[in-house]
Structures are given as C-alpha cells and as structure tokens.
Design a protein around this motif. Structure first.
Motif, mmCIF file in Angstrom:
data_model
loop_
_atom_site.group_PDB
_atom_site.id
_atom_site.type_symbol
_atom_site.label_atom_id
_atom_site.label_comp_id
_atom_site.label_asym_id
_atom_site.label_seq_id
_atom_site.Cartn_x
_atom_site.Cartn_y
_atom_site.Cartn_z
ATOM 1 N N VAL A 1 -1.495 11.479 5.222
ATOM 2 C CA VAL A 1 -2.782 12.132 5.000
ATOM 3 C C VAL A 1 -3.179 12.886 6.263
ATOM 4 C CG1 VAL A 1 -5.223 11.776 4.465
ATOM 5 C CG2 VAL A 1 -3.492 10.325 3.378
ATOM 6 N N VAL A 2 -3.734 14.082 6.098
ATOM 7 C CA VAL A 2 -4.312 14.817 7.221
ATOM 8 C C VAL A 2 -5.784 14.432 7.292
ATOM 9 C CG1 VAL A 2 -4.790 17.059 8.231
ATOM 10 C CG2 VAL A 2 -2.707 16.721 6.893
ATOM 11 N N PRO A 3 -6.193 13.620 8.275
ATOM 12 C CA PRO A 3 -7.577 13.113 8.299
ATOM 13 C C PRO A 3 -8.605 14.246 8.298
ATOM 14 C CG PRO A 3 -6.205 11.950 9.900
ATOM 15 C CD PRO A 3 -5.395 13.112 9.398
ATOM 16 N N GLY A 4 -9.568 14.128 7.397
ATOM 17 C CA GLY A 4 -10.677 15.083 7.361
ATOM 18 C C GLY A 4 -10.393 16.399 6.688
ATOM 19 N N LEU A 5 -9.137 16.620 6.261
ATOM 20 C CA LEU A 5 -8.797 17.926 5.696
ATOM 21 C C LEU A 5 -9.442 18.134 4.326
ATOM 22 C CD1 LEU A 5 -7.107 20.551 5.640
ATOM 23 C CD2 LEU A 5 -5.283 19.212 4.542
ATOM 24 N N VAL A 6 -10.150 19.237 4.189
ATOM 25 C CA VAL A 6 -10.606 19.726 2.885
ATOM 26 C C VAL A 6 -9.781 20.969 2.604
ATOM 27 C CG1 VAL A 6 -12.545 20.577 1.526
ATOM 28 C CG2 VAL A 6 -12.917 18.805 3.262
ATOM 29 N N HIS B 1 11.065 -0.269 0.604
ATOM 30 C CA HIS B 1 10.155 0.313 -0.369
ATOM 31 C C HIS B 1 9.031 1.097 0.317
ATOM 32 C CE1 HIS B 1 11.200 -2.416 -4.045
ATOM 33 N NE2 HIS B 1 12.223 -1.710 -3.622
ATOM 34 N N ALA B 2 8.568 2.132 -0.377
ATOM 35 C CA ALA B 2 7.542 3.017 0.174
ATOM 36 C C ALA B 2 6.615 3.442 -0.954
ATOM 37 C CB ALA B 2 8.189 4.234 0.833
ATOM 38 N N GLY B 3 5.506 4.109 -0.577
ATOM 39 C CA GLY B 3 4.594 4.674 -1.541
ATOM 40 C C GLY B 3 4.068 3.653 -2.537
ATOM 41 N N LEU B 4 4.031 4.015 -3.805
ATOM 42 C CA LEU B 4 3.466 3.143 -4.835
ATOM 43 C C LEU B 4 4.299 1.901 -5.075
ATOM 44 C CD1 LEU B 4 2.194 5.719 -7.498
ATOM 45 C CD2 LEU B 4 0.963 4.673 -5.589
ATOM 46 N N ASP B 5 5.560 1.899 -4.660
ATOM 47 C CA ASP B 5 6.375 0.694 -4.801
ATOM 48 C C ASP B 5 5.822 -0.455 -3.960
ATOM 49 O OD1 ASP B 5 8.073 1.696 -6.656
ATOM 50 O OD2 ASP B 5 9.728 2.115 -5.276
ATOM 51 N N LEU B 6 4.991 -0.140 -2.964
ATOM 52 C CA LEU B 6 4.428 -1.185 -2.116
ATOM 53 C C LEU B 6 3.265 -1.926 -2.792
ATOM 54 C CD1 LEU B 6 4.432 0.566 1.380
ATOM 55 C CD2 LEU B 6 6.025 -1.139 0.514
ATOM 56 N N LEU B 7 2.856 -1.456 -3.961
ATOM 57 C CA LEU B 7 1.782 -2.172 -4.658
ATOM 58 C C LEU B 7 2.167 -3.608 -4.955
ATOM 59 C CD1 LEU B 7 0.619 0.604 -7.149
ATOM 60 C CD2 LEU B 7 -0.823 -0.522 -5.430
ATOM 61 N N GLU B 8 3.452 -3.855 -5.134
ATOM 62 C CA GLU B 8 3.938 -5.207 -5.412
ATOM 63 C C GLU B 8 4.420 -5.906 -4.158
ATOM 64 O OE1 GLU B 8 3.562 -6.533 -8.359
ATOM 65 O OE2 GLU B 8 2.673 -4.647 -9.040
ATOM 66 N N ARG B 9 4.186 -5.320 -3.016
ATOM 67 C CA ARG B 9 4.648 -5.901 -1.741
ATOM 68 C C ARG B 9 3.465 -6.014 -0.799
ATOM 69 N NH1 ARG B 9 10.022 -7.632 -2.547
ATOM 70 N NH2 ARG B 9 10.882 -6.212 -4.133
ATOM 71 N N ALA C 1 2.733 -7.891 1.715
ATOM 72 C CA ALA C 1 3.011 -8.038 3.152
ATOM 73 C C ALA C 1 3.298 -6.688 3.785
ATOM 74 C CB ALA C 1 4.193 -8.987 3.367
ATOM 75 N N ALA C 2 4.102 -5.872 3.096
ATOM 76 C CA ALA C 2 4.447 -4.558 3.636
ATOM 77 C C ALA C 2 3.314 -3.557 3.479
ATOM 78 C CB ALA C 2 5.704 -4.033 2.947
ATOM 79 N N ALA C 3 2.485 -3.736 2.439
ATOM 80 C CA ALA C 3 1.414 -2.775 2.164
ATOM 81 C C ALA C 3 0.129 -3.105 2.866
ATOM 82 C CB ALA C 3 1.158 -2.730 0.656
ATOM 83 N N ARG C 4 0.163 -4.080 3.754
ATOM 84 C CA ARG C 4 -1.060 -4.539 4.417
ATOM 85 C C ARG C 4 -1.839 -3.362 5.007
ATOM 86 N NH1 ARG C 4 0.629 -9.049 8.055
ATOM 87 N NH2 ARG C 4 1.817 -7.361 8.986
ATOM 88 N N GLY C 5 -3.077 -3.180 4.525
ATOM 89 C CA GLY C 5 -3.937 -2.132 5.059
ATOM 90 C C GLY C 5 -3.757 -0.778 4.408
ATOM 91 N N THR C 6 -2.816 -0.643 3.459
ATOM 92 C CA THR C 6 -2.586 0.655 2.827
ATOM 93 C C THR C 6 -3.670 0.952 1.797
ATOM 94 O OG1 THR C 6 -0.187 0.435 3.105
ATOM 95 C CG2 THR C 6 -0.965 2.037 1.480
ATOM 96 N N ASP C 7 -4.284 2.118 1.901
ATOM 97 C CA ASP C 7 -5.270 2.582 0.935
ATOM 98 C C ASP C 7 -4.536 3.510 -0.022
ATOM 99 O OD1 ASP C 7 -7.295 3.808 -0.484
ATOM 100 O OD2 ASP C 7 -8.648 3.960 1.228
ATOM 101 N N PHE C 8 -4.147 2.970 -1.184
ATOM 102 C CA PHE C 8 -3.323 3.749 -2.101
ATOM 103 C C PHE C 8 -4.089 4.918 -2.716
ATOM 104 C CE2 PHE C 8 -1.067 -0.290 -1.871
ATOM 105 C CZ PHE C 8 0.243 0.141 -1.713
ATOM 106 N N ALA C 9 -5.379 4.737 -2.942
ATOM 107 C CA ALA C 9 -6.173 5.853 -3.472
ATOM 108 C C ALA C 9 -6.195 7.003 -2.465
ATOM 109 C CB ALA C 9 -7.587 5.388 -3.801
#
Length: 755
Positions: A433-438, A456-464, A466-474
């Motif tokens: 993500v580019v912070p603040g970009l409109v 695993h990366a991206g949406l595959d981390l929804l089931e992980r 431990a690895a997705a700790r802190g990830t804001d998927f939205a």
C-alpha cells in the motif's frame, strides 16, 4: 575431572529453573558438572534440582539448611567443584547454545588463562534481546592472555560473576570467596580482575541475562540495598592489604561513586524515607575513600558533588525540574505537530487539483529505505531509456546517500513528498500500500512485489494467523485496487499473485529487474563490494540469509556461525544477514563472521558472496539466476509450513544441496557437495523453472512496455547464452571440493537423498 563446573544457585526461580538447567545440560560441549544449589528456597526449586539430578549423573544437587543469599550459595557450590574452570549462572538466566564449546576453544587458544571474560545479552519478557553496550571492550584483537593493566577498560563492564569463567586453582590459591548480602559480586569481581595473572576475552554472547518484570533482587525495595556500603568496605580493605594494587584506587573510587548514585537514583530500590540516610552514608564513604586521579566526566562531576556534600534536597529539586521540563516539552511539541499534519493534508488536497505531470515518476521501496530492489532497477533503466522523464525517490534521510545524483530526493511526509505523490503520473513501489495515496485518474501504479512467493502470501494468510499477525486485509485489497501493473518474475509468481491479490491490474511476466545487475556488473565491481564489506582476498564468502519465522516472537539463530567457520577453516568467511527485529546481538562476532544485517542492498551482498546458505528465504530464487552454489539448511520445515504455509517443499525441488542439521551443513562443505556436479544440475533445473526471464534485460522490458508504449517485449536471452558475473573465487576447482575433514553424524542425509 570435568572441564567446567557450572554453579547455579536457586532461590524462588522455579518458573525459570528448568530452562536454566536445560541450557547447561544441552550444551554441545558435554565435559561438565552442574552443581545446582537450593538456597533453602520456599518454592519448588529443590524438587526441580532433584529431578534433574535423578536423570543426569552430571548434576550434583546441594540443599542448604537455611537461606544465605547468592554469595554463600555460590561458595557452597565452589566447595564441591572439581572442574578445571568455574562458571557461575543465576537460576533465572541461561547459557546460549554452544557457549561452553566456545569457552573451551578460547581457553585453549589463549593458553589456559586465570580468567576468561565473555559477553552477555539482556532478554526481556517482550522477547527483545539487547547486547551489552560495552561489548567493544571484549575485542579479541591483540595479544592474549594479558593482565588488567593492559586492558583496564574491562572495569567498565558490568561487575558480575556470571560473565567470566575462572580457573579453579587460581581461585583457591587467591582464597577468593563471595561475601553475604546484596551486591556480593562487587568484592568478588574487582579482586579477581586485579589479581589474575592472565586474562583473556571472548567476543561472544554466552549468557542471556533475563530481565524479569518483577521478582528480581535489584528490583526489590528493601533496606538491604544498604549492603552496598559493606561491599565497598571489603573492596578497599582488600586493596589496603596489597600495596601493589594501589594504582587501582582512583578507578575503584570513581566506580564506587557511580554505583552509589545508581542505587540512590533508582526509585524501586530504597524504601520511602531512607534516601536521606543512604546519601548520608554515601557521603561518609566518599570522604573515607576519596582518591583523586581517575578522569571524571562533566555529568559525573555533578554526581560526585551530590555525594560529597549530601545534597539530597538539591537532587530532588533538580529531578522535579527535569520532570516538569520533559512534560512541558511533550505538551508543547504536540500542538505544532498536529498543526503541521493538518497543513500537509490541506496541501495534498490542493495539489490534487493541479494537472498531472506526465513526465514525472516517483519510486520507493518498503520501509522508506534506499535505492534498490526492483524499483531501483526500474528507476535506473528509466533514466537510461527515457532521459526526458524525471524521477524522484522517497526515502528516509539516513538512506539518501544511496540515491543517484540524477534523481530527486524526497523525505516521507514532507510537502515535497505529498506534491510528488499528487502530481506524478507514475508511482512505482514494492510496498503493498502507498500510505495516504488518493489515486487520481491518469495515475499509473506499478507494483513490483518483494520476492518470489514460497511461503503463503496475500489472502492465503487469512488461514495463517501466526504469519498474518497485524495484517489489515481490507487495507491490502484497497491497495491492490490501485495497482495498474504487477511485475512478475515467473509463471509460479504470476499464478500466485493473481489469486492471492485479486485485482484488475495487468501482470507483466518479464523477470526480476533487480537481478539485471548480476549480468551488468563486472569483476571489478565484485572486488570493490568485497573490499567494502571486509571480505579478505581469496576467501570463500558464504552469504547466510535465513527467512523470517512467523511463529516466533524473536528470530532464533539456527546456526552457530563461529563454529561453522572454525570447522570450515580459514578460507571461509560468513556474511550474516539475519532477521532480528529487536536488533538482537550476533552470538559471535569475529573477523570471519561479518554482520551485514543492516546493509541496505541485498543484491550487492549476493554479488559479493560465493555461495548462499538459506532455508525458505526468497533470496534463493534471485541467487539461482546468478548461477552460484546454493545450499539449503532446513531444520524446522514442519513448524514453518504449519505456521506460514508453503506453495511447494523446497527439499523436493532444491536449488542445490540440502542439510537437515548444522553437522550435515558442515559435511556438505567438507565433501564438496556444495559446489559439485550434482548441486550444479539441481541449480540448473531450478533456474529453468524460476529464472526463465532473468537475463539482464527485465527492467528494459518493463520500461519499454509501460513508459515507451512498446506492445511486444524485448526477446529473452536464451539460458545458454547468459553470462552472469562470476564470483571472485573459483569454487569449481579441485581445491574447493574438499575443505575440511568430513564428519559423519548419525542419520546423515546426503545431497543424493533429494533427487
């Protein structure tokens, strides 16, 4: 007679004692006895000690009839010790892996000195590990052994018993024992260092010093902190009995004042209402033992004046004034920052109303670091192929020295940065993500990603979790919706990114722009990089780059790098690029183990090395394109796969030899498998699958498609015609196939098991 007698006093440390004793008994150097002293502890320490004694004959359990404190407990252990050297370890601390092996080797190297001083690291309940700030005093350069007069800086170290090992006969001959009371290390450590006939140092973290949230002796509010005065009486009495040690009085006087000020200033030590009495006794000791001669800093002079004149009220007033000043500074600083942020937001809105600049491109990498990665390669190619376009790079000021002079330098969060973000037609980044970009109509966002996905990366981390700790998927998906192009290295990456980061972007499967440098660099460039890193000429440089462990709060060091280079011999050096977010210490630091964790350019480290040792790190895909040996060291596959998940098992399709343990890794180098024909065939198959487009022209293909509008990409150079820059050392000759005598541990798996 064992080599080491490890003495562990235990009092109310039942929660930590198992880990402490295990850290001793699991040492790779087994020639030891463990004397565990139950200091009449009211908890289960005695039972824990008996349990360990019942299952390991090296453990000697000692139960004292009454509590005497650390000093008497250690004395009880010394009375029963039979080892050549004494090692003290508190019951809530631990030895690091292979610490005793390192001590034994250093003792042998330095001719059996009376005292060997080694390093420690503080470990916090949060998982943070911080190495001793005075570690520079433990350098191994210069003659060894020596006497304290040759290295007086050792007196700047923490004066504790557990960061040294002592020849038992020296201790017995000198009649050294621990006194009772708090601060018992003080009248032990100073006499030890001053009277030792020979001292050596080991620049290695051998002890993890646990910083407990509660329960530590020095964090206990008690009148017993007044014991510090009796301990310094013992130190100076020791000096008075030995006129030959008179030269140390000024230094010890200064150290005493520093120590007394520390005890006085800590709010959690002295009971309420006792500080005046403490300072009064400190004033008496100051006048009794005052010995001018040792240099005193300006700040320390204020402390000396406070102790000398007993300025309790003055000190309290100064502390109150300092606290008020800090509070006012915080309050006064918030308002300008808030106004500044509001002004920048307004500035960005205004800039978005102005026309886009079609000739501007902004580049950045994750974390605001310097010029490098795929964005760096694209920025350089853009300036070469489209000189009419102007480029800018967003990086924190400490990385500006890495930026080319031809590109504008932008500091994140400044008005210039927001102006460029609002009006540049092209934005290139490897951050999700580019912070603040409109994003504006007409802006093009080029996403380069940060490596070929193995875990695993991206949406595959929804089931992980431990690895997705802190990830804001939205937030991740909002960023994906802004992407116009994604640069893919290979077909595996294309299929993965389009599934785990679904969006309307266009995938350009053109290769890894960052690896173009492997084909454009020269032999002179490689030599220059090696010199800048301190790699000795003619050495084989191993780049050690393990992956991040998502299932661990701290990142363990899976290899004892000092042991590795000792076994491999003087021809090898290790460039260690580890993951330790809390800036934990290297367990060892020598001229042959170079910590390059903070180096900003991974591509440069690849060029400077001759072989890569890794596990699951994406760097293996880049390095394979360099066509230099790769060795996988994989000990915890099940844990990694369970926590992170993986798209394939690297052991089944490796880029080279595979080791399941440190001993197997050493054996792979010893037998020459690391650079043999079998490893070369594995690497060729790996390159064919993952490096099909890494021919040195990936960045050119991207620039011609996105900026120059050419629909057909430049042709790919066939693998047989590619000529990546060779390593500085020939690793294919006969001399490289056998480096050290091989060892055959039980259950050894050779590289042929992974075909």
């Amino acid at each position: 007679m064992p080599r080491f007698s490890v003495i562990v006093p235990a009092y109310q440390v039942q929660a930590y004692l198992h880990e402490c004793l295990d850290s001793v008994l699991s040492q790779s150097y087994p020639d030891l006895e463990l004397i565990a002293v139950d200091d009449c502890s009211p908890d289960a320490c005695g039972a824990v000690i008996d349990e360990f004694a019942a299952r390991d004959p090296r453990v000697r359990a000692v139960h004292l009839p009454e509590n005497g404190g650390l000093g008497p407990a250690r004395n009880a252990g010394m009375e029963r010790a039979t080892g050549d050297y004494l090692v003290f370890l508190d019951g809530d601390d631990t030895l690091t892996p292979d610490a005793l092996l390192a001590l034994a080797d250093r003792l042998k190297e330095t001719g059996e000195p009376d005292v060997l001083v080694y390093d420690y690291a503080r470990t916090y309940w949060s998982g943070e590990t911080v190495r001793n700030r005075a570690a520079a005093e433990l350098g191994e350069a210069g003659p060894a052994p020596f006497r304290l007069a040759d290295r007086p800086g050792l007196l700047n170290l923490l004066m504790v018993a557990w960061n040294k090992t002592y020849r038992r006969k020296f201790v017995e001959r000198a009649g050294l024992t621990f006194p009772p009371g708090y601060y018992e290390d003080t009248p032990w450590t100073y006499p030890v260092l001053m009277t030792a006939g020979s001292i050596a140092t080991l620049d290695r973290v051998c002890v993890h010093y646990r910083q407990r949230r509660t329960g530590g002796i020095l964090r206990t509010t008690s009148e017993r902190h007044f014991d510090v005065f009796d301990q310094y009486d013992r130190v100076f009495a020791f000096l008075d009995e030995r006129p030959e040690l008179r030269r140390w009085r000024p230094v010890l006087f200064r150290r005493m004042v520093d120590h007394l000020v520390t005890v006085y200033a800590r709010r959690d030590r002295l009971p309420h209402g006792s500080r005046t009495a403490f300072l009064r006794r400190a004033r008496t000791h100051y006048r009794r033992y005052r010995t001018p001669g040792a240099p005193v800093s300006a700040r320390a002079r204020a402390h000396h004046a406070m102790v000398r004149f007993g300025l309790h009220r003055t000190y309290r007033s100064l502390r109150l004034a300092a606290a008020l000043r800090r509070r006012w500074t915080r309050i006064a600083g918030r308002l300008p920052r808030a106004l500044g942020r509001a002004a920048l937001r307004l500035h960005y809105r205004v800039q978005r109303l102005l026309p886009l600049r079609a000739d501007r491109a902004v580049f950045t990498v994750h974390g605001g670091r310097g010029h490098g990665g795929d964005p760096g390669a694209l920025e350089s190619a853009l300036r070469d192929l489209a000189p009419h376009l102007r480029t800018a790079w967003v990086a924190r000021p400490e990385y500006h020295h890495t930026l080319p002079s031809a590109t504008a330098r932008l500091v994140p969060g400044t008005a210039a940065h927001w102006s460029a973000l609002a009006r540049s037609a092209y934005l290139v980044t490897d951050a999700d993500v580019v912070p603040g970009l409109v994003k504006r109509k007409g802006q093009v966002v080029v996403q380069t990603r940060r490596g070929t996905p193995l875990g695993h990366a991206g949406l595959d981390l929804l089931e992980r979790p431990a690895a997705a700790r802190g990830t804001d998927f939205a937030r991740l998906l909002r960023g994906v919706d802004q992407w116009d192009y994604v640069i893919s290295a290979d077909r595996h990456s294309t299929l993965t990114w389009e599934r785990v980061c679904p969006g309307r972007y266009t995938t350009l499967e053109y290769g890894r722009p960052r690896t173009d440098r492997f084909h454009t660099a020269t032999v002179a460039d490689v030599a220059r990089l090696r010199r800048s890193l301190g790699v000795p000429e003619g050495s084989v440089a191993i780049l050690y780059a393990p992956a991040h462990r998502d299932y661990r709060r701290t990142q363990p060091r899976l290899l004892d790098l000092e042991r590795l280079v000792r076994r491999l011999g003087p021809r090898f050096v290790v460039l260690s690029r580890a993951h330790h977010p809390h800036r934990g210490p290297l367990e060892a630091a020598s001229g042959r183990v170079l910590d390059v964790t903070g180096h900003p350019d991974l591509t440069a480290l690849c060029l400077a090395s001759d072989v890569l040792v890794t596990d699951y790190s994406p760097v293996m895909f880049d390095y394979a394109g360099l066509d230099r040996p790769v060795v996988l060291h994989i000990e915890d596959w099940e844990a990694y796969e369970a926590a992170r998940g993986a798209y394939f098992d690297p052991r089944a399709f490796p880029p080279g030899a595979v080791a399941g343990s440190a001993d197997e890794l050493i054996d792979i180098f010893a037998t020459g498998h690391w650079c043999g024909a079998r490893s070369a065939r594995l690497r060729a198959d790996f390159r064919a699958r993952f490096c099909a487009y890494d021919d040195g022209r990936a960045a050119e293909r991207v620039v011609r498609r996105i900026w120059l509008g050419e629909a057909r990409p430049a042709p790919v150079v066939p693998p047989g015609e590619r000529r990546p820059v060779p390593s500085a050392v020939d690793v294919t000759g006969p001399a490289s196939l056998t480096t050290v005598p091989p060892q055959q541990p039980a259950g050894l798996r050779t590289v042929t098991d992974h075909g």
